[in-house]
Design a protein around this motif. Structure first.
Motif, PDB file in Angstrom:
ATOM      1  N   HIS A   3       9.626  42.916 -21.268  1.00 44.87           N
ATOM      2  CA  HIS A   3      10.885  43.065 -20.398  1.00 44.87           C
ATOM      3  C   HIS A   3      11.575  44.128 -20.790  1.00 44.87           C
ATOM      4  N   THR A  60      11.943  45.700 -11.961  1.00 49.90           N
ATOM      5  CA  THR A  60      11.411  45.027 -13.297  1.00 49.90           C
ATOM      6  C   THR A  60      11.093  43.667 -12.918  1.00 49.90           C
ATOM      7  N   LEU A  61      12.177  42.936 -12.157  1.00 49.48           N
ATOM      8  CA  LEU A  61      11.811  41.403 -11.926  1.00 49.48           C
ATOM      9  C   LEU A  61      10.629  41.459 -11.076  1.00 49.48           C
ATOM     10  N   GLU A 102       7.309  41.908 -13.295  1.00 53.74           N
ATOM     11  CA  GLU A 102       7.297  40.682 -14.156  1.00 53.74           C
ATOM     12  C   GLU A 102       6.628  39.433 -13.310  1.00 53.74           C
ATOM     13  N   TYR A 161      18.501  41.895  -6.407  1.00 57.86           N
ATOM     14  CA  TYR A 161      18.845  41.350  -7.836  1.00 57.86           C
ATOM     15  C   TYR A 161      19.560  40.149  -7.738  1.00 57.86           C
ATOM     16  N   ALA A 213      18.454  36.672  -8.895  1.00 57.03           N
ATOM     17  CA  ALA A 213      19.273  36.236 -10.100  1.00 57.03           C
ATOM     18  C   ALA A 213      19.747  35.031 -10.117  1.00 57.03           C
ATOM     19  N   VAL A 251      17.189  33.082 -11.479  1.00 54.20           N
ATOM     20  CA  VAL A 251      16.409  33.374 -12.657  1.00 54.20           C
ATOM     21  C   VAL A 251      17.430  33.837 -13.869  1.00 54.20           C
ATOM     22  N   ILE A 271      17.248  35.864 -16.961  1.00 57.36           N
ATOM     23  CA  ILE A 271      16.753  36.667 -17.679  1.00 57.36           C
ATOM     24  C   ILE A 271      17.187  36.843 -18.950  1.00 57.36           C
ATOM     25  N   SER A 291      12.218  30.691 -10.440  1.00 56.68           N
ATOM     26  CA  SER A 291      11.539  31.634  -9.774  1.00 56.68           C
ATOM     27  C   SER A 291      10.012  31.437  -9.818  1.00 56.68           C
TER      28      SER A 291
END
Lengths: 152, 358, 383, 134, 158
Positions: free
Chosen positions: B12, B24-25, B28, D6, D10, D13, D15, D22
């Protein structure tokens, strides 16, 4: 019961019976009209008690057909062979399937192989031959199938 | 300690340095998806060859031994063959449902992967109702089977689907009740908590009698729920030729096949998690030295070892027992398993409250 | 007509409150079905899982052996009968040879008689082994099939060594056997008996004692002794119902009157009784073999017969006990070199006729088990 | 744009903890992709032929007679109904199971009452013959 | 009482299942008991019994001579018509005509290995061979001529 005693008993029941000599078992010839009542006697009479119909077949003698019933008793262990002449062009006989259930299948086989019509049979349809089979009966002597029969 | 979360964090961080967060997400997610697909495919291959070898050895045969070393690549060859086969759709079939059914089966099998802890910190989604999630989703399998059976335009399929409907819904009860026995002891539905609660010993040892009863009933129920012999009535090949997937061929059949095997894997891994501590090494109470030695074996080996042992047990059932009849199958559930599991739940509650477990 | 009414009354008894239009499913089981061991075609009427009617359709491999035999000589027709009940091919041949001998009035040498019995009993064991494996396979257990074949292969090897073939040996000629036994025969049979005794308890462990198996078999497919006789059943099917019918006992042929053995009888009449009869029959066959294997008399293995056989005019009937039941060979001779008419009373044909009777009201899974216990060999039924 | 994506993602998720909810999206997509690719691949590899017999439903080589999708015996459905009752009860048990140990004897008493009622229902169904296969 | 029977049933059932599982586990762990024969690999070590009936052959000696007199006994004995004897007339050195075989045609595809022809042969001219791998791509290859080209009858065989 020995063959002699059986012979006597049968001739008491059915005086018109003709006996075939020879063979290890008692062979008797009767008329098709006598068959249903005679069969009932054979099955239910305590001293005869033929409860096991172990072979039922037909023979094509070219002039006539002969039904052959091999009967045995599981109680007394005696055997008897009954032969009934049938007309070759219009063979008809009363069914034995009400007395011996095994006759139901065997008669269906004889029906399609020899064309014998069993009166009062519960379910006389083709069993072995394919549906819609028409034409001659395979085990009769004059049956010809040039495609599938190979002459040696 | 070396751990998967370190790797995940590393990946990450590296990605975050170079890309913006959204990409990035996405990357991944792709990595996760591909690795799950890879796991899926490998599981299928391994389980198929395992089944064939186990059956062969139990049947005093050699089993596949021509493709690859000792025939280990046989399942790869099988896959190739299945790819080349034509996936037929019979006349009169409900095309949409017929083609959708294998997808549903696959999606269910795939979704069941989410809460499973494959190793320390290697878990896709550690949701707090893990056991409920598994027991809820696993019964969705029956929908795909019913769809397949109904849409096939085949009487054998229909009978097989109906059988499996009655079967799966029945056995879910005792599977759920047996799992609850451990939940009572743990006090949590979360997979990670259930595993950490076994840090000083697995539940099957700590929970003694009730846990063993729960384990046995769970394994039986799981065998039935995944349609494995002796409960394979949905596809009883001597009665219904192939049951609900009679009309399936080629890849569509392969997907059902794969989904079945993955379901077996998942159910066994749940059993391993509940009763054998998932990835938790064999720890015994206060024997710190022993526990320390055990810690050196990687957690993923513990997990897969336990799971594959349970899979072996289920295969062992299959190659030993004759199949039950449908009414006996349901008798077993409703007259034996359900009362036993209900009684066992009472027993385990009493044990938990009295603190009689270790 | 009466059949339909009978079915209706039976159906009404089983599910009294069921309306007439409730879904009846007509399913064809066979000719291409994993459970029928061949090309038997059953048309099954189902209500849910319950069987309302079973109707066999035959003829998929009917070769009309009876017609074929009418054009073959008395030496030649014997080999054709191997193709009827191929699992007890040797006993079929034996029955035919005995029937021809009866017509010729040839005395078979003692040695040949004993060899025939030995071979027949080995065949019976081999047939029952295969049945045992296939039976378990019908119920969904695969492993026993391979275990059964381990012993069966040993028998086949013995056969191969002496007769030159494994299944359709054609070892029989009118007047005796074709060749003398192989020098290794006795030793190998003894080895086989040892192997069999060592492995037989595994059969019970794997199948007989298994609770699932017992529940599947007990109390299903019940056939009463009266029905068994009336339907012409013979062999293990009838003996499982308690109807004593062993041809080897009541009409002994060859060396059977010189050996001691019990007729295996079970009175249950259900699938499990039929299963037990066959398993115990293997044991009796072993006993017979043990009595004879060291006492094979010296002498000719074949009686002197003419090159061209001619049966006198007359009718000859010979019964023999195959692995499936009573086989009857009925030869009608007109005095020529070929039979005028020949009839094979095959045990399977009569045994099959009982299937519809015992399967009514059972589950579809039971039907498969019943077909297993009837030990159907389709070429035997179709001839 | 990317910021919006995002923000949406988000929600699901957290992170950098691994995946989270997700994962469901990932798994569904992975399943569909896997199955889809497999089926497409096999379609690409072979050239399908058709004939009249090929599409016939399999019934041991005999043409199917009558309707294949038909009403079946009620035996199957009764089980589904009973299951429904029991399964709903089972769902109630999950939250109970989590707190059972902490709640102590009260939880035990409750579950006994609960099971008693459930068991009565079970016995009733048994007496009525609902558990007998027809 | 009911409860006792119930538990007893469960125990006996589980025991019977465990007995079966023990048996399969035994074979799972004992690989010596495996009975599989690896057929094409063990061709060299595969020994068929000398009586094995694979196909009918006619042995010839080193002078390319056989023992067949062309009496057609085998042809008559064969139930399937798989043997056809085609005869010709040789003229012997002293000017006599002598019947001999031209060809002995053998249809392997019709043969059922019943051994009747071998039994029937008065001069032991044919016998059964131990071959069994008969499969070919063309059915015509299964029709064989048993006598070698240019072969003669052995002296002294009548």
């Amino acid at each position: 019961m020995l063959n002699e005693a059986l012979k006597q008993k049968v001739s008491e029941l059915l005086p018109t019976t003709a006996f075939d000599e020879g063979g290890e078992w008692l062979n008797i010839n009767i008329e098709a009209t006598d068959w249903p009542a005679f069969a009932q006697h054979l099955r239910n009479d305590g001293s005869l008690f033929f409860d096991y119909l172990f072979c039922l077949t037909c023979v094509d003698w070219k002039t006539h057909l002969t039904m052959v019933y091999h009967l045995s008793s599981t109680k007394h262990r005696h055997n008897m062979v009954i032969k009934i002449k049938l007309d070759r062009d219009k063979p008809e006989i009363e069914t034995a399937s009400g007395i011996w259930r095994t006759a139901e299948f065997h008669e269906r086989e004889v029906f399609e192989m020899f064309g014998v019509n069993f009166i009062n049979h519960p379910d006389l349809r083709l069993l072995i031959l394919p549906d819609g089979w028409e034409g001659k009966n395979p085990l009769r002597k004059d049956f010809e199938d040039p495609v599938n029969m190979i002459k040696l | 300690m070396w751990s998967f979360s370190n790797i995940a964090n590393l990946v990450h961080e590296v990605l975050a340095e170079h890309f913006n967060p959204a990409i990035t997400l996405a990357i991944e997610m792709v990595i996760a998806g591909v690795s799950v697909i890879g796991l899926f495919a490998i599981l299928g291959l391994v389980l198929v060859i395992m089944e064939r070898k186990v059956s062969a050895w139990m049947q005093i045969r050699l089993g596949p031994n021509r493709v690859g070393p000792k025939g280990m690549l046989q399942s790869l060859a099988d896959t190739l063959k299945l790819i080349v086969k034509e996936g037929m759709t019979p006349n009169g079939a409900d095309k949409l449902l017929f083609n959708l059914a294998p997808f549903i089966a696959m999606i269910v099998a795939m979704l069941l992967m989410a809460p499973i802890a494959f190793a320390k910190d290697l878990q896709m989604w550690d949701l707090n109702i893990g056991i409920l999630y598994v027991s809820a989703l696993s019964s969705v399998t029956v929908i795909s089977i019913l769809m397949a059976g109904w849409s096939s335009n085949n009487k054998f399929s229909l009978l097989g689907a109906m059988r499996s409907g009655a079967q799966i819904v029945s056995y879910e009860l005792s599977a759920g009740l047996s799992a609850l026995a451990i939940v009572v002891l743990t006090g949590s539905l979360q997979i990670s908590e259930i595993i950490t609660s076994q840090a000083n010993g697995w539940w099957i040892f700590k929970g003694h009698i009730p846990a063993i009863i729960a384990f046995v009933t769970f394994i039986i129920a799981v065998t039935a729920e995944t349609n494995r012999a002796p409960f394979d009535l949905a596809e009883a090949e001597s009665e219904l030729t192939a049951g609900f997937h009679t009309e399936y061929s080629g890849m569509k059949f392969a997907l059902f096949f794969l989904a079945e095997y993955v379901n077996v894997f998942i159910m066994c891994s749940i059993a391993a998690t509940l009763f054998f501590g998932g990835w938790m090494p064999l720890h015994i109470g206060n024997w710190h030295k022993f526990n320390h030695v055990m810690d050196f074996i990687p957690s993923s080996i513990w997990f897969f070892g336990k799971t594959f042992f349970l899979i072996f047990v289920i295969m062992w059932f299959r190659w030993t027992f004759p199949r039950l009849r449908i009414d006996q199958l349901l008798d077993l559930e409703w007259k034996y398993l359900l009362p036993i599991t209900m009684f066992n739940l009472l027993l385990v509650t009493a044990v938990a409250i009295l603190g009689w477990h270790f | 007509m009466y059949r339909e009414t009978e079915i209706l009354t039976r159906a009404n008894q089983s599910t009294a409150h069921e309306s007439e239009d409730s879904g009846d499913l007509v399913i064809n089981v066979g000719p291409q079905h994993p459970a029928t061991h061949g090309v038997l075609h059953l048309v099954i009427t189902l209500n849910g899982e319950t069987i309302k009617n079973v109707e066999p359709h035959l003829g998929y491999i009917h070769r009309s052996i009876e017609k074929m035999c009418e054009s073959l000589t008395y030496r030649q027709f014997i080999y054709v009968t191997s193709r009827m009940d191929y699992l007890s091919a040797h006993i079929n041949n034996q029955a035919c040879a005995l029937c021809v001998e009866k017509g010729l009035q040839v005395e078979v040498p003692q040695r040949a008689q004993v060899i025939r019995v030995l071979m027949a009993e080995l065949t019976r064991i081999a047939s029952h082994e295969l049945w045992w494996g296939a039976m378990a396979m019908d119920l969904g257990a695969f492993t026993p099939f391979f275990h059964a074949f381990r012993e069966r292969e040993t028998i086949n090897d013995i056969m191969e060594e002496t007769c030159g073939a494994r299944l359709t040996m054609n070892y029989m000629v009118p007047g005796g056997v074709m060749m003398d036994i192989h020098p290794h025969f006795q030793q190998r049979v003894k080895d086989f008996i040892q192997l069999y005794r060592k492995k037989i308890h595994e059969y019970d462990e794997l199948v007989t004692g298994n609770i699932i198996f017992q529940n599947r078999m007990k109390g299903v497919g019940i056939l009463s002794a009266e029905d068994a006789i009336s339907y012409g059943c013979s062999g293990p099917v009838a003996r499982g119902s308690g109807a004593s019918c062993d041809t080897r006992k009541y009409y002994p042929y060859d060396a059977y009157n010189k050996v001691q053995f019990d007729e295996v009888l079970e009175t249950g009449g259900d699938s499990f009784a039929r299963y037990l009869v066959r398993v115990r029959e293997m044991q009796q066959s072993i006993n017979i073999i043990e009595q004879l294997i060291d006492n094979i008399p010296e002498g000719d293995f074949q009686a002197k017969t003419k090159a061209v056989l001619k049966l006198p005019k007359g009718e000859f009937y010979q019964r023999a006990e195959t692995a499936r039941g009573e086989l009857g060979v009925y030869i009608i001779s007109e005095g020529g070199t070929t039979p005028y008419r020949i009839k094979f009373r095959s045990p399977g044909f009569s045994n099959l006729s009982v299937l519809g009777h015992i399967a009514r009201g059972c589950k579809i899974g039971d039907l498969i088990a019943m077909m297993g216990t009837l030990d159907l060999v389709i070429p035997d039924i179709d001839r | 744009m990317s910021g919006t994506v995002y923000c949406i993602v988000a929600i699901f998720v957290e992170i950098p903890s691994f995946m989270g909810a997700s994962s469901l999206i990932v798994l569904i997509i992975a399943a569909i992709a896997f199955s889809g690719i497999a089926i497409m691949l096999s379609k690409l590899v072979l050239k399908a032929t058709t004939n009249k017999q090929k599409g016939e439903p399999y019934e041991c080589g005999i043409p199917t007679k009558g309707e294949t999708r038909m009403r079946l015996n009620v035996g199957y459905y009764l089980f589904a109904l009973i299951f429904l009752i029991f399964d709903v009860e089972l769902v109630f048990l999950y939250p109970w199971a989590v707190v059972a140990k902490k709640a102590g004897w009260i939880a035990f008493a409750e579950i006994i009452v609960f099971f008693f009622i459930l068991f009565m229902g079970f016995l009733y169904a048994h007496r009525k013959g609902a558990l007998k296969w027809m | 009482m009911f409860i006792k029977n119930y538990i007893k049933n469960i125990f006996s059932a589980v025991k019977s299942l465990l007995v079966g599982m023990k048996r399969t586990l035994y074979y799972f762990t004992h690989h010596k008991e495996i009975i599989t024969q690896q057929y094409p690999d063990n061709r060299d070590t595969l020994i068929l019994p000398e009586r094995f009936k694979g196909e009918v052959v006619m042995p010839h000696n080193e002078n390319n001579e056989h023992r067949c007199t062309g009496c057609t006994a085998c042809e008559l004995a064969c139930p399937n018509g798989s043997i056809k004897v085609i005869t010709k007339f040789d003229i012997s050195p002293d000017g006599k005509k002598k019947k001999a075989i031209d060809k002995l045609v053998y249809h392997l595809e019709l043969c059922t290995m019943c051994n009747l022809c071998v039994e029937a042969c008065p001069s032991d001219a044919i016998k059964m061979a131990q071959t069994f791998e008969h499969s070919v791509y063309d059915r015509n290859q299964l029709t064989k001529t048993l006598n070698n080209p240019g072969s003669k009858i052995m002296d002294g065989v009548e």
